[in-house]
Design a protein around this motif. Structure first.
Motif, PDB file in Angstrom:
ATOM      1  N   GLY A   1       0.817  -1.212   0.000  1.00 18.32           N
ATOM      2  CA  GLY A   1       0.000   0.000   0.000  1.00 18.32           C
ATOM      3  C   GLY A   1       0.852   1.263   0.000  1.00 18.32           C
ATOM      4  N   GLN A   2       1.930   1.218   0.783  1.00 19.48           N
ATOM      5  CA  GLN A   2       2.848   2.369   0.855  1.00 19.48           C
ATOM      6  C   GLN A   2       3.453   2.643  -0.532  1.00 19.48           C
ATOM      7  OE1 GLN A   2       4.254   3.779   4.070  1.00 19.48           O
ATOM      8  NE2 GLN A   2       5.269   5.306   2.796  1.00 19.48           N
ATOM      9  N   LYS A   3       3.910   1.565  -1.177  1.00 19.74           N
ATOM     10  CA  LYS A   3       4.532   1.725  -2.505  1.00 19.74           C
ATOM     11  C   LYS A   3       3.510   2.209  -3.523  1.00 19.74           C
ATOM     12  CE  LYS A   3       8.315  -1.557  -1.960  1.00 19.74           C
ATOM     13  NZ  LYS A   3       8.734  -2.930  -2.163  1.00 19.74           N
ATOM     14  N   ALA A   4       2.291   1.680  -3.434  1.00 19.11           N
ATOM     15  CA  ALA A   4       1.238   2.074  -4.382  1.00 19.11           C
ATOM     16  C   ALA A   4       0.900   3.559  -4.201  1.00 19.11           C
ATOM     17  CB  ALA A   4      -0.001   1.216  -4.165  1.00 19.11           C
ATOM     18  N   PHE A   5       0.860   3.996  -2.943  1.00 20.44           N
ATOM     19  CA  PHE A   5       0.559   5.413  -2.668  1.00 20.44           C
ATOM     20  C   PHE A   5       1.665   6.316  -3.213  1.00 20.44           C
ATOM     21  CE2 PHE A   5       0.796   9.203   0.064  1.00 20.44           C
ATOM     22  CZ  PHE A   5      -0.481   9.719  -0.122  1.00 20.44           C
ATOM     23  N   GLU A   6       2.912   5.904  -2.971  1.00 22.95           N
ATOM     24  CA  GLU A   6       4.048   6.704  -3.466  1.00 22.95           C
ATOM     25  C   GLU A   6       4.021   6.788  -4.988  1.00 22.95           C
ATOM     26  OE1 GLU A   6       6.912   5.543   0.312  1.00 22.95           O
ATOM     27  OE2 GLU A   6       7.420   4.791  -1.675  1.00 22.95           O
ATOM     28  N   ALA A   7       3.737   5.652  -5.626  1.00 18.39           N
ATOM     29  CA  ALA A   7       3.682   5.624  -7.090  1.00 18.39           C
ATOM     30  C   ALA A   7       2.530   6.499  -7.592  1.00 18.39           C
ATOM     31  CB  ALA A   7       3.503   4.184  -7.581  1.00 18.39           C
ATOM     32  N   TYR A   8       1.427   6.483  -6.851  1.00 20.72           N
ATOM     33  CA  TYR A   8       0.253   7.278  -7.228  1.00 20.72           C
ATOM     34  C   TYR A   8       0.565   8.775  -7.163  1.00 20.72           C
ATOM     35  CZ  TYR A   8      -4.704   8.580  -7.436  1.00 20.72           C
ATOM     36  OH  TYR A   8      -5.911   9.108  -7.807  1.00 20.72           O
ATOM     37  N   VAL A   9       1.251   9.173  -6.082  1.00 19.80           N
ATOM     38  CA  VAL A   9       1.615  10.590  -5.930  1.00 19.80           C
ATOM     39  C   VAL A   9       2.570  11.012  -7.055  1.00 19.80           C
ATOM     40  CG1 VAL A   9       2.808  12.259  -4.434  1.00 19.80           C
ATOM     41  CG2 VAL A   9       1.186  10.650  -3.444  1.00 19.80           C
ATOM     42  N   VAL A  10       3.549  10.154  -7.365  1.00 21.69           N
ATOM     43  CA  VAL A  10       4.493  10.462  -8.452  1.00 21.69           C
ATOM     44  C   VAL A  10       3.715  10.598  -9.769  1.00 21.69           C
ATOM     45  CG1 VAL A  10       6.393   9.522  -9.842  1.00 21.69           C
ATOM     46  CG2 VAL A  10       6.488   9.404  -7.349  1.00 21.69           C
ATOM     47  N   ALA A  11       2.772   9.694  -9.986  1.00 21.18           N
ATOM     48  CA  ALA A  11       1.994   9.701 -11.230  1.00 21.18           C
ATOM     49  C   ALA A  11       1.165  10.982 -11.374  1.00 21.18           C
ATOM     50  CB  ALA A  11       1.090   8.470 -11.275  1.00 21.18           C
ATOM     51  N   ILE A  12       0.489  11.388 -10.291  1.00 20.60           N
ATOM     52  CA  ILE A  12      -0.342  12.601 -10.427  1.00 20.60           C
ATOM     53  C   ILE A  12       0.524  13.850 -10.553  1.00 20.60           C
ATOM     54  CG2 ILE A  12      -2.491  11.723  -9.412  1.00 20.60           C
ATOM     55  CD1 ILE A  12      -1.784  13.066  -6.810  1.00 20.60           C
ATOM     56  N   LYS A  13       1.678  13.845  -9.893  1.00 26.72           N
ATOM     57  CA  LYS A  13       2.585  14.992 -10.021  1.00 26.72           C
ATOM     58  C   LYS A  13       3.115  15.074 -11.451  1.00 26.72           C
ATOM     59  CE  LYS A  13       4.562  15.960  -5.512  1.00 26.72           C
ATOM     60  NZ  LYS A  13       5.776  15.801  -4.693  1.00 26.72           N
ATOM     61  N   THR A  14       3.423  13.933 -12.029  1.00 27.18           N
ATOM     62  CA  THR A  14       3.910  13.909 -13.409  1.00 27.18           C
ATOM     63  C   THR A  14       2.821  14.421 -14.343  1.00 27.18           C
ATOM     64  OG1 THR A  14       5.252  12.004 -12.845  1.00 27.18           O
ATOM     65  CG2 THR A  14       4.931  12.417 -15.196  1.00 27.18           C
ATOM     66  N   TYR A  15       1.613  13.942 -14.121  1.00 25.69           N
ATOM     67  CA  TYR A  15       0.491  14.353 -14.959  1.00 25.69           C
ATOM     68  C   TYR A  15       0.266  15.861 -14.884  1.00 25.69           C
ATOM     69  CZ  TYR A  15      -4.145  14.580 -16.978  1.00 25.69           C
ATOM     70  OH  TYR A  15      -5.212  14.894 -17.775  1.00 25.69           O
ATOM     71  N   LEU A  16       0.445  16.385 -13.663  1.00 26.03           N
ATOM     72  CA  LEU A  16       0.204  17.823 -13.451  1.00 26.03           C
ATOM     73  C   LEU A  16       1.453  18.671 -13.714  1.00 26.03           C
ATOM     74  CD1 LEU A  16      -1.896  17.500 -10.167  1.00 26.03           C
ATOM     75  CD2 LEU A  16      -2.774  18.095 -12.428  1.00 26.03           C
ATOM     76  N   HIS A  17       2.527  18.008 -14.153  1.00 21.75           N
ATOM     77  CA  HIS A  17       3.807  18.691 -14.433  1.00 21.75           C
ATOM     78  C   HIS A  17       4.322  19.430 -13.205  1.00 21.75           C
ATOM     79  CE1 HIS A  17       3.110  17.639 -18.583  1.00 21.75           C
ATOM     80  NE2 HIS A  17       1.944  18.260 -18.537  1.00 21.75           N
ATOM     81  N   LEU A  18       4.245  18.798 -12.057  1.00 20.15           N
ATOM     82  CA  LEU A  18       4.729  19.431 -10.813  1.00 20.15           C
ATOM     83  C   LEU A  18       6.171  18.989 -10.531  1.00 20.15           C
ATOM     84  CD1 LEU A  18       1.556  19.027  -8.576  1.00 20.15           C
ATOM     85  CD2 LEU A  18       2.372  21.122  -9.657  1.00 20.15           C
TER      86      LEU A  18
END
Lengths: 97, 200
Positions: free
Chosen positions: A80-97
């Protein structure tokens, strides 16, 4: 790395499930009533979403008792921890943050 | 923000969030994660009172009596405190909701408690007063707790302990236990009661 909306983890794109995982990232453990208060959802929906997260291996659920009352304690797993971290990275990438 | 949060959270359908919505929801959910800081305050306040009382009793017995047992309040009240703390934790049901920082604070104070006992033992066995070092230990715990909890009264209390520790070097041995007791009241107990009243 997710670049499209569809590539985001479908387990975490559901609001209540994302709130639960976000809270458990900061907590060693949290009980059902605490999660119900934080998520502002119904008992039935919370149970349903916890079951989904547990089936995905993102959280572990321990059933105990407190006095004469049953108690449900939830903890985030390494998956779950890894999935959450990957999710945050993914949304940041999508939002160009 | 709260309206957005409630709208998302009440959604029972499994509709997908957009990345923007996800980020807002994560930020808001984490900021709402709080614990009732006051619910486990009893043993912390108990130890504050016991050590402050022992300091004042030590001062009075040493200063105003000829009793050779002026040091006894410390071991007697420490044993009473240990018994009461064990009874408290046995009677209390374990808290089901625990943040990592609460766990850290428990372990920090546990280690500092052991350090306190060790410092007292080492100093007394060398016929020295331990108060300068016990004030430093109190300062470490109180200042670290205040900074971690972002609770200003405890942070100021921690700084007071450090000032008292340095000040104790310039005070005669007779008045060190008095300074110790006063520092615990102003640096630990008063901030502790303010924390107890504080609604997170």
């Amino acid at each position: 790395m997710a670049q499209n909306f569809e590539e985001l983890d479908p387990i975490l794109t559901v609001p209540v499930r994302l709130i639960i995982v976000s809270v458990l990232v900061k907590m060693k453990q949290a009980d059902f009533l605490y999660l119900k208060e934080i998520t502002k959802t119904t008992q039935g929906n919370l149970s349903h979403q916890l079951k989904k997260l547990s089936e995905a291996g993102y959280i572990e659920i321990e059933k105990t008792s407190k006095g004469n009352y049953p108690q449900t304690i939830c903890r985030l797993t390494k998956t779950g921890q890894k999935a959450f971290e990957a999710y945050v990275v993914a949304i940041k990438t999508y939002l160009h943050l | 923000m709260l309206i957005i949060y409630k709208t998302f959270a009440m959604t029972t359908e499994e509709q997908a969030l957009s990345p923007q919505e996800s980020l807002r929801l994560i930020t808001d959910a984490i900021s709402r994660t709080k614990e009732d800081l006051a619910k486990n305050s009893f043993p912390f306040l108990l130890w504050g009172w016991l050590i402050a009382s022992a300091s004042f009793a030590f001062f009075v017995l040493h200063q105003y009596t000829t009793s050779p047992y002026y040091f006894l309040p410390f071991p007697v009240l420490a044993i009473a405190g240990m018994i009461r703390t064990v009874v408290y934790y046995r009677q209390r049901s374990t808290s089901a909701t625990l943040s990592y920082y609460t766990v850290f604070l428990y372990k920090l104070w546990f280690v500092l408690g052991i350090s306190f006992i060790a410092v007292v033992f080492l100093n007394v066995s060398q016929s020295k007063l331990p108060f300068t070092y016990t004030l430093l230990i109190g300062g470490i715990g109180t200042l670290a707790s205040g900074l971690i909890m972002k609770f200003d009264a405890l942070t100021i209390g921690g700084v007071l302990f450090f000032i008292a520790a340095i000040g104790s070097v310039y005070v005669t041995d007779d008045y060190k236990p008095l300074l110790h007791g006063v520092a615990i009241i102003f640096g630990y107990l008063i901030p502790g009661y303010r924390l107890k009243k504080f609604k997170a």
